[in-house]
Write a protein that holds these residues in place. Structure first.
Motif, PDB file in Angstrom:
ATOM      1  N   ARG A 256       9.427   3.785  -6.355  1.00 54.66           N
ATOM      2  CA  ARG A 256      10.318   3.728  -5.109  1.00 54.66           C
ATOM      3  C   ARG A 256       9.739   2.621  -4.315  1.00 54.66           C
ATOM      4  O   ARG A 256       9.750   2.649  -3.170  1.00 54.66           O
TER       5      ARG A 256
ATOM      6  N   PHE B 285       1.695   2.269   1.280  1.00 53.91           N
ATOM      7  CA  PHE B 285       0.940   3.457   1.426  1.00 53.91           C
ATOM      8  C   PHE B 285      -0.457   3.085   1.380  1.00 53.91           C
ATOM      9  O   PHE B 285      -1.110   2.865   0.404  1.00 53.91           O
TER      10      PHE B 285
ATOM     11  N   ILE C 140       4.999   9.888  -0.412  1.00 51.90           N
ATOM     12  CA  ILE C 140       5.699   8.735  -0.782  1.00 51.90           C
ATOM     13  C   ILE C 140       7.169   8.939  -0.806  1.00 51.90           C
ATOM     14  O   ILE C 140       7.882   7.720  -0.369  1.00 51.90           O
TER      15      ILE C 140
ATOM     16  N   ALA D 250       5.067   5.822  -7.120  1.00 56.10           N
ATOM     17  CA  ALA D 250       5.168   4.927  -6.064  1.00 56.10           C
ATOM     18  C   ALA D 250       5.968   3.621  -6.443  1.00 56.10           C
ATOM     19  O   ALA D 250       6.722   2.985  -5.774  1.00 56.10           O
TER      20      ALA D 250
ATOM     21  N   VAL E  55       7.311   1.619  -3.398  1.00 54.28           N
ATOM     22  CA  VAL E  55       5.840   1.590  -2.473  1.00 54.28           C
ATOM     23  C   VAL E  55       4.635   1.222  -3.034  1.00 54.28           C
ATOM     24  O   VAL E  55       4.423   1.597  -4.357  1.00 54.28           O
TER      25      VAL E  55
ATOM     26  N   LYS F 218       3.082  12.784  -3.487  1.00 55.63           N
ATOM     27  CA  LYS F 218       4.286  12.235  -4.086  1.00 55.63           C
ATOM     28  C   LYS F 218       5.348  12.618  -3.028  1.00 55.63           C
ATOM     29  O   LYS F 218       6.192  11.856  -2.768  1.00 55.63           O
TER      30      LYS F 218
ATOM     31  N   ILE G 128       0.648   1.012  -2.971  1.00 57.18           N
ATOM     32  CA  ILE G 128      -0.392   1.797  -2.698  1.00 57.18           C
ATOM     33  C   ILE G 128      -1.429   0.933  -2.572  1.00 57.18           C
ATOM     34  O   ILE G 128      -2.125  -0.030  -3.515  1.00 57.18           O
TER      35      ILE G 128
END
Ligand code: ACM
Ligand code: ZN
Length: 758
Positions: A257, A191, A180, A254, A259, A177, A261
């Motif tokens: 944010r 990620f 990330i 994620a 992001v 975390k 994965i």
């Protein structure tokens, strides 16, 4: 009318806010550098009267900002204030979904974007205008001045990635975390989570419990470096895995944010751990252990129906956990030894009308692609998936240089650029002897920063297939989260600017000055970054037989002190002002100081003024552009390369080429020996040649045999007392890397160091 309102608002805000003035706002030093930034006159003061106004369209970004302020300080935002607002506004005219505008003026901050993600990136820029103490909740005052400015910003690439290998070493959910979080702060949107390896399977797959019981654990781990002989092991069981609950938690984290994965499930190679759990997935059916050594292993999945069933079951659970469109399926480093000897494999080659084992790999990848496409997903594979033919919709992740990217883009496939030379953050970043043990190589910060993502070979149309780039963090030698942070930071910060900022806005000196400032934020975030900003760099300058040595350091307002007698530089040592004359062989020691103390490490360079220094040299081939050191002259500049870092300024690398070097001593000179050395890092496909030829002037060539060695460095000393002007050295490339070794079937690299003529 408007002016009057503003006046009242200003007056009110003055009365409401504290009688004291806030501390001055901090100047913008944002990373990655925004596209356009203009500073305006008045600051915005955020205090207990500030209201954040956002519709549900901006829930994630506005919640992030609210949490940032309330966790960072004792300031409590108002629900309804009527003045002094931070507003999130939808602007459909902003076409790039990741772009934003940020306007900060005396009474309001306006964040405009067409999506929550764009607004999130505005918040990440705004965040960097807050004091660093907000990052860990230690901001003490009840108001904070934010610099008045306006920003218009958008990314250069849609794919901005960072990778982490958890197969070789594993890291806690909290660390994932934190990683990330840091990526999101840098506007990195992907990620790449490398979840399965020969040395450990790290994702819970409920249908196959032996992946948890067996594949997730290895019996022991190699101590020291792979090239230390003999190999020694720690005797300690190592392993673990992320449960599906862990993964759901991380994916949700994620998503908050922005992001994405991308999970990587390696196939057909790097699968020894899975085969240890289920031997029937391999070609021989024999029981193997989860790997305890690093490298490339011959245990690969056998392309039989039960293997595909297993992989489809695994992928079913993977896609249920990860919403990402892309699933990375590996595809790299899959030796074909077992396939060549396996009846089932050979039968498959025949029945599918395939030419060889490379086409069998292509068949393997295409079947998996087909399966994932049928579930609405797309595959990414390492550039080996080009061999034997690309699967129809595959995206290629180019790691062995950019050749794979060029080839794939010309075939109209999307590509992601991650060459070892510029993206492998598991390589050393400094030549200091006390760096944490690393796999090898040398990738300093400036080389990452100056990385130009688009390969030169692509024309405008082909360039559109370049989605972006990423940094990779392979963890053979990264045992702890502290070292992972040390290797990733600050190189990932440089990479964020490579993929986000406009090429014409990039400037390394300016980046370094912003990074020096950014250190405070990293300190607050408790990120263990490597700091090599206060180090000395040296360069030998030779012209017309006068030899000087130049020193410099990256950051401003610092002083370099140096010595020439081998002693440690102190505050009262000589101050460096201009290049130092070097009349004889010597050792220079230097360090960077502020007015009070030494800041970085001591730099030490031994200059050996042998007979070739400052003379002329030519090489029949250009060194590879990723390993061109300080050019041909670097081979006769009196300075030897690092013993462990073949990518430094002194080593030159040539890929698969025979080379001929000619040194002109200017006049007939008496010599006694010619010496050099080769790097022999087989894990990185670097092989010392088996022989070389030396020719003095017009004499017959003399062959120097080089004995095979397991050592990382191979010295070659040719002794002969003679008169000579021209010294010619012919160095044949080692050739194709033999079966059974890492990189088998590829061309070997030659890395050569200083040529010392005594
Ligand atoms: C890789 O580094 N084997 C992709
Ligand atoms: Zn087989």
């Amino acid at each position: 009318m408007r002016t009057k309102n503003l006046l009242i608002v200003s007056l009110l805000s003055f009365l409401f806010s504290c009688t004291e003035k806030p501390k001055p706002s901090i100047l913008p030093q944002i990373i990655p550098e925004p596209t356009v930034i203009e500073v305006v006159a008045s600051d915005f003061v955020l205090n207990d009267n500030t209201e954040i106004k956002a519709s549900d369209d901006f829930k994630v970004s506005s919640d992030f900002l609210k949490a940032y302020v309330s966790n960072g300080s004792a300031i409590r935002l108002k629900d309804h204030s009527g003045f002094n607002t931070i507003s999130f506004e939808k602007d459909e005219k902003i076409l790039n979904s990741e772009a934003y505008k940020l306007n900060i003026s005396e009474n309001e901050i306006i964040i405009s974007a067409s999506t929550d993600q764009g607004a999130f990136y505005a918040v990440q820029s705004l965040r960097q205008l807050f004091p660093a103490s907000f990052e860990n909740g230690t901001f003490q005052e009840n108001q904070v001045a934010i610099k008045g400015l306006s920003i218009e910003d958008e990314p250069q690439f849609n794919y901005r990635g960072m990778h982490l290998d958890v197969g070789r070493h594993m890291f806690s959910v909290d660390f994932i975390k934190k990683y990330i979080d840091a990526l999101a702060m840098l506007k990195i949107n992907t990620f790449h989570w490398h979840l399965t390896e020969d040395q450990g399977w790290r994702i819970e797959i409920k249908k196959y419990p032996k992946l948890q019981d067996i594949a997730a654990f290895r019996n022991e781990t190699l101590i020291g470096h792979y090239s230390d002989q003999p190999h020694q092991f720690d005797g300690k069981k190592y392993g673990g895995y992320y449960t599906q609950e862990d993964i759901k938690e991380i994916v949700a984290y994620a998503q908050d944010r922005f992001v994405t994965i991308i999970p990587e499930i390696e196939l057909p190679g790097h699968s020894q751990a899975a085969i240890a759990a289920y031997p029937e997935l391999g070609c021989t059916g024999e029981k193997v252990e989860v790997a305890t050594l690093w490298g490339v292993f011959e245990e690969v999945y056998c392309p039989k129906e039960e293997t595909f069933k297993f992989l489809e079951d695994v992928l079913d659970e993977v896609i249920a956990l990860f919403p990402s469109t892309y699933i990375h399926i590996g595809g790299d480093e899959a030796p074909k030894t077992h396939w060549k000897a396996c009846e089932a494999c050979q039968k498959r080659i025949k029945s599918e009308g395939l030419k060889d084992e490379h086409e069998l790999q292509s068949y393997f990848i295409s079947r998996i692609e087909n399966y994932l496409n049928s579930k609405g997903r797309q595959i990414i594979g390492w550039d080996e998936i080009l061999e034997g033919g690309l699967a129809p919709n595959a995206t290629v992740m180019s790691w062995r240089g950019t050749k794979g990217a060029v080839e794939a883009a010309k075939q109209k496939h999307n590509v992601i650029i991650t060459p070892t030379s510029h993206s492998y953050f598991n390589y050393y970043q400094s030549t200091n002897a006390d760096e944490p043990l690393a796999i090898g190589g040398f990738l300093p910060l400036d080389k990452v920063y100056n990385f130009n993502v688009i390969p030169k070979e692509l024309n405008k149309d082909e360039q559109k297939f370049v989605l972006g780039a990423q940094g990779n963090l392979w963890t053979e030698y990264i045992k702890t989260s502290e070292i992972a942070e040390y290797m990733a930071f600050p190189r990932v910060i440089a990479m964020s600017e490579v993929v986000w900022s406009k090429q014409e806005n990039k400037n390394y000196e300016d980046f370094v000055s912003r990074l020096e400032w950014f250190h405070k934020r990293l300190d607050s975030l408790n990120i263990n970054y490597a700091n090599h900003l206060y180090e000395v760099e040296g360069e030998l300058i030779s012209n017309n037989k006068s030899i000087h040595y130049k020193l410099q350091t990256l950051t401003k307002d610092k002083v370099i002190h140096y010595t020439l007698d081998g002693s440690e530089p102190e505050l009262d040592s000589e101050i460096y002002n201009e290049s130092i004359p070097i009349p004889t062989s010597t050792t220079i020691k230097a360090a960077v100081f502020n007015t009070k103390e030494k800041l970085g490490k001591t730099f030490s360079e031994t200059i050996n003024l042998h007979k070739a220094v400052g003379q002329n040299i030519t090489i029949s081939k250009e060194p590879h552009r990723a390993y061109s050191g300080s050019g041909a002259r670097g081979l006769i500049n009196g300075i030897s390369g690092s013993n462990t870092r073949f990518g430094d300024k002194e080593w030159l690398g040539f890929w698969g080429e025979d080379i001929e070097i000619v040194i002109d001593l200017g006049e007939e000179s008496e010599i006694n020996s010619v010496e050099t050395r080769f790097y022999n890092g087989k894990g990185q496909w670097i092989f010392a040649p088996e022989k070389l030829e030396i020719v003095f002037d017009d004499n017959e060539p003399e062959t120097v045999l080089i004995s095979k060695s397991k050592d990382l460095l191979v010295d070659v000393i040719f002794e002969k007392s003679t008169q000579v002007r021209f010294i010619k050295i012919r160095i044949p490339n080692y050739g194709t890397i033999p079966d059974g070794l890492q990189g088998a079937g590829n061309k070997a690299w030659t890395f050569i160091d200083e040529i010392i003529v005594n």
